[in-house]
Design a protein around this motif. Structure first.
Motif, PDB file in Angstrom:
ATOM      1  N   ALA A 255       9.100  13.998  -7.938  1.00 20.70           N
ATOM      2  CA  ALA A 255       9.880  12.870  -8.477  1.00 20.70           C
ATOM      3  C   ALA A 255       9.576  11.547  -7.779  1.00 20.70           C
ATOM      4  CB  ALA A 255      11.375  13.170  -8.448  1.00 20.70           C
TER       5      ALA A 255
ATOM      6  N   ARG B 118      12.167   7.277  -5.855  1.00 21.77           N
ATOM      7  CA  ARG B 118      12.166   8.602  -6.464  1.00 21.77           C
ATOM      8  C   ARG B 118      12.999   8.589  -7.736  1.00 21.77           C
ATOM      9  NH1 ARG B 118      11.466  13.323  -4.140  1.00 21.77           N
ATOM     10  NH2 ARG B 118      13.386  14.105  -5.021  1.00 21.77           N
TER      11      ARG B 118
ATOM     12  N   PHE C  28      11.490   5.088 -11.916  1.00 17.66           N
ATOM     13  CA  PHE C  28      10.223   4.876 -12.609  1.00 17.66           C
ATOM     14  C   PHE C  28      10.412   3.952 -13.804  1.00 17.66           C
ATOM     15  CE2 PHE C  28       7.651   6.225 -16.294  1.00 17.66           C
ATOM     16  CZ  PHE C  28       6.407   5.804 -15.865  1.00 17.66           C
TER      17      PHE C  28
ATOM     18  N   ASP D  27       4.207   9.339 -17.752  1.00 17.04           N
ATOM     19  CA  ASP D  27       4.359   9.226 -16.306  1.00 17.04           C
ATOM     20  C   ASP D  27       3.567   8.084 -15.680  1.00 17.04           C
ATOM     21  OD1 ASP D  27       6.066  11.423 -16.310  1.00 17.04           O
ATOM     22  OD2 ASP D  27       4.430  12.839 -16.043  1.00 17.04           O
TER      23      ASP D  27
ATOM     24  N   ARG E 145       3.545   4.762 -11.369  1.00 16.71           N
ATOM     25  CA  ARG E 145       3.263   6.165 -11.696  1.00 16.71           C
ATOM     26  C   ARG E 145       4.400   7.044 -11.189  1.00 16.71           C
ATOM     27  NH1 ARG E 145       0.827   9.812  -8.358  1.00 16.71           N
ATOM     28  NH2 ARG E 145       0.070   8.148  -6.999  1.00 16.71           N
ATOM     29  N   TYR E 146       4.778   8.007 -12.019  1.00 13.48           N
ATOM     30  CA  TYR E 146       5.806   8.983 -11.681  1.00 13.48           C
ATOM     31  C   TYR E 146       5.127  10.320 -11.434  1.00 13.48           C
ATOM     32  CZ  TYR E 146       9.856  12.056 -12.229  1.00 13.48           C
ATOM     33  OH  TYR E 146      10.826  12.995 -12.037  1.00 13.48           O
TER      34      TYR E 146
ATOM     35  N   VAL F  94       7.843   7.946  -7.078  1.00 13.96           N
ATOM     36  CA  VAL F  94       7.378   6.837  -7.910  1.00 13.96           C
ATOM     37  C   VAL F  94       6.461   5.965  -7.051  1.00 13.96           C
ATOM     38  CG1 VAL F  94       8.064   4.849  -9.307  1.00 13.96           C
ATOM     39  CG2 VAL F  94       9.534   6.885  -9.225  1.00 13.96           C
TER      40      VAL F  94
ATOM     41  N   ARG G 223      13.272   9.569 -12.191  1.00  8.35           N
ATOM     42  CA  ARG G 223      12.856   9.036 -13.482  1.00  8.35           C
ATOM     43  C   ARG G 223      13.457   7.658 -13.736  1.00  8.35           C
ATOM     44  NH1 ARG G 223       8.704   9.551 -16.801  1.00  8.35           N
ATOM     45  NH2 ARG G 223       8.696  11.761 -16.375  1.00  8.35           N
TER      46      ARG G 223
END
Length: 165
Positions: free
Chosen positions: A126, A38, A43, A97, A120-121, A128, A40
């Motif tokens: 949130a 999870r 990711f 994303d 992919r996000y 990933v 950003r």
């Protein structure tokens, strides 16, 4: 095999870029994904690994490429034991994303087709995800003869790609 020799080889299939959409008929299809974390930051780390051949290396393959990062037209020789698989990057995904690349088989590869490796996000939660999509068919007599085993091996390796991230 010399990487510079791979530059002159043609792709062994005509449906270039098809891993981005509907997978073509006449091939075995593979479409797997797994949640790998999870956030950003997760990711971005996974995206960097994907673009630097991390799924292949993490799955236990030796990778020799003429580029440190996956880029369109880069050639790569992936090895698993004695099996050598020459490929060319045919597309790169660089979206806010979603990141990744697809490579296609070159002459000398035991299969014919294309494989996509991506991360992919999902901004909604949130999450990933790692993704592998492919279409392939045997390109050699010995791959045709071992088709059931080869399909199982492809699935096992694809799951190793996902776990690599």
């Amino acid at each position: 095999m010399d990487l510079s020799a791979l530059r002159g080889l043609a792709l062994t299939y005509t449906e270039v870029g098809a891993t981005a959409g509907t997978l073509p008929a006449g091939y075995h299809h593979l479409d797997l994904s797994a949640r790998i974390g999870r956030g950003r930051q997760r990711f971005e780390e996974a995206a960097d690994a994907v673009l630097h051949w991390g799924m292949q290396r993490g799955a236990g393959m030796a990778v020799r490429a003429d580029s440190d990062i996956a880029a369109v037209d880069a050639v790569v020789l992936v090895r698993l034991g004695l099996l050598a698989a020459p490929c060319r990057v045919v597309s790169v995904i660089s979206e806010p994303d979603r990141r990744g690349f697809a490579y296609g088989t070159l002459a000398g590869h035991p299969e014919s087709g294309e494989e996509l490796f991506a991360v992919r996000y999902d901004p909604a939660d949130a999450a990933v995800y790692a993704e592998v999509r492919a279409f392939s068919r045997p390109a050699t007599w010995w791959m045709r003869a071992s088709a059931p085993v080869a399909l199982l091996a492809q699935r096992v390796i694809a799951k190793r790609y996902l776990r690599a991230l």
